[in-house]
Write an enzyme that holds these catalytic residues in place. Structure first.
Site, PDB file in Angstrom:
ATOM      1  N   GLY A 272      -3.068  -0.004  13.358  1.00 12.23           N
ATOM      2  CA  GLY A 272      -2.503  -0.467  12.093  1.00 12.23           C
ATOM      3  C   GLY A 272      -2.939   0.379  10.914  1.00 12.23           C
ATOM      4  O   GLY A 272      -3.431   1.499  11.063  1.00 12.23           O
ATOM      5  N   GLY A 273      -2.774  -0.173   9.709  1.00  9.59           N
ATOM      6  CA  GLY A 273      -3.082   0.568   8.493  1.00  9.59           C
ATOM      7  C   GLY A 273      -4.534   0.978   8.376  1.00  9.59           C
ATOM      8  O   GLY A 273      -4.847   2.099   7.979  1.00  9.59           O
ATOM      9  N   MET A 274      -5.454   0.061   8.716  1.00 12.72           N
ATOM     10  CA  MET A 274      -6.868   0.404   8.626  1.00 12.72           C
ATOM     11  C   MET A 274      -7.248   1.420   9.690  1.00 12.72           C
ATOM     12  O   MET A 274      -8.092   2.290   9.453  1.00 12.72           O
ATOM     13  CB  MET A 274      -7.722  -0.865   8.756  1.00 12.72           C
ATOM     14  CG  MET A 274      -9.189  -0.636   8.458  1.00 12.72           C
ATOM     15  SD  MET A 274      -9.466  -0.078   6.754  1.00 12.72           S
ATOM     16  CE  MET A 274     -11.247   0.163   6.765  1.00 12.72           C
TER      17      MET A 274
ATOM     18  N   LYS B 234       0.803  -1.230   0.000  1.00  8.98           N
ATOM     19  CA  LYS B 234       0.000   0.000   0.000  1.00  8.98           C
ATOM     20  C   LYS B 234       0.838   1.283   0.000  1.00  8.98           C
ATOM     21  O   LYS B 234       0.383   2.309  -0.524  1.00  8.98           O
ATOM     22  CB  LYS B 234      -0.948   0.002   1.194  1.00  8.98           C
ATOM     23  CG  LYS B 234      -2.089  -0.996   1.070  1.00  8.98           C
ATOM     24  CD  LYS B 234      -3.106  -0.791   2.179  1.00  8.98           C
ATOM     25  CE  LYS B 234      -4.322  -1.673   1.965  1.00  8.98           C
ATOM     26  NZ  LYS B 234      -5.409  -1.373   2.923  1.00  8.98           N
TER      27      LYS B 234
END
Length: 276
Positions: free
Chosen positions: A135-137, A70
């Protein structure tokens, strides 16, 4: 109705370290339903630069991007939309095939889907938000709230390094555990409650904290009725489910690839197929 494959069929793909069938089922179901000359295929790679080069060279129309790529793809595209710039992460690339050699535009439809759900559920910037996860989300969720004017936010994370970093980036507070802390909007962005996870039968917030909230938002998509969502419904608290997030982000991708926005009913049907 499935359109026969031909030399003119447009290809969309996903690039992931661990491909699943979710996107493949969602997009191909809608292609068949709407009679579109597209096909979608999940892929993986050990060379993301070469893979994105292939998107250009082969005239691939769209590309969904998952972990661990990503951030790496940011340097490989021609344009980065605000949704991806805001969290420094991409999950969607669209290739403008009218440009010789293609032109790649990156966005993040997780961010866009969360913002759409915030608006549809009439959450107000004056409300406090407690986000469990770092995290990323969690970054996408937190940025979606922040960019809509929510400034009373707290990040809860056991990992102090990632938790503090995310909180600082968003201008939110950081705590290591929930404790007695509550908020108007509770958001779970951890694997707690996820099918197959060690904590599949657990909740990230206790019943008293849930009962005091105005809204509960669980990003876990499988199952859609997590222990947290079930507890919120029992307490009479309004909910937003992970199934809604994953369906809306995929619908945003679908519209960018094809130029067609499926109806709400079509999105729900495709989402059910994708998670079956």
């Amino acid at each position: 109705m499935r359109v026969p494959l031909s030399k003119d069929t447009r290809l969309c793909i996903s690039l992931s370290g661990r491909p699943t069938n979710i996107g493949t089922r969602f997009h191909n179901y809608l292609y068949d339903l709407l009679g579109l000359d597209f096909i979608y295929k999940a892929c993986t790679t050990t060379d993301i630069a070469a893979a994105i080069g292939g998107v250009r060279a082969l005239g691939i129309r769209g590309c969904s991007v998952s972990m661990p790529f990503k951030q790496d793809v940011l340097a490989l595209v021609d344009e980065v939309e605000q949704s991806a710039r805001s969290i420094h992460a991409v999950n969607t690339i669209v290739n403008d095939l009218s440009v010789p050699g293609g032109r790649l535009t990156a966005s993040n439809t997780d961010y866009l889907a969360v913002q759409r759900l915030i608006a549809e559920n009439r959450l107000a910037p004056s409300q406090s938000v407690l986000i469990h996860g770092s995290g990323g989300m969690a970054s996408a969720v937190g940025a979606a709230f922040r960019d809509l004017g929510f400034d009373h936010g707290t990040i809860v994370a056991r990992n102090a390094e990632t938790g503090r970093s995310l909180a600082d980036r968003l201008g939110f507070d950081y705590v290591a555990d929930v404790g007695s802390r509550g908020a108007d909007v509770l958001v779970n962005v951890t694997p707690v409650g996820m099918a197959g996870a060690p904590e599949a039968s657990e909740k990230p917030f206790d019943d008293a904290t849930i009962a005091k909230a105005h809204n509960v938002f669980d990003v876990v998509a499988m199952p859609s009725e997590t222990p947290l969502i079930k507890a919120a419904r029992i307490a009479g608290v309004a909910v937003i489910t992970g199934a809604e997030v994953i369906a809306l982000q995929a619908a945003e991708q679908f519209e960018r690839y094809t130029g067609i926005r499926p109806t709400d009913e079509q999105i729900l049907a495709a989402s059910a197929v994708s998670r079956a």
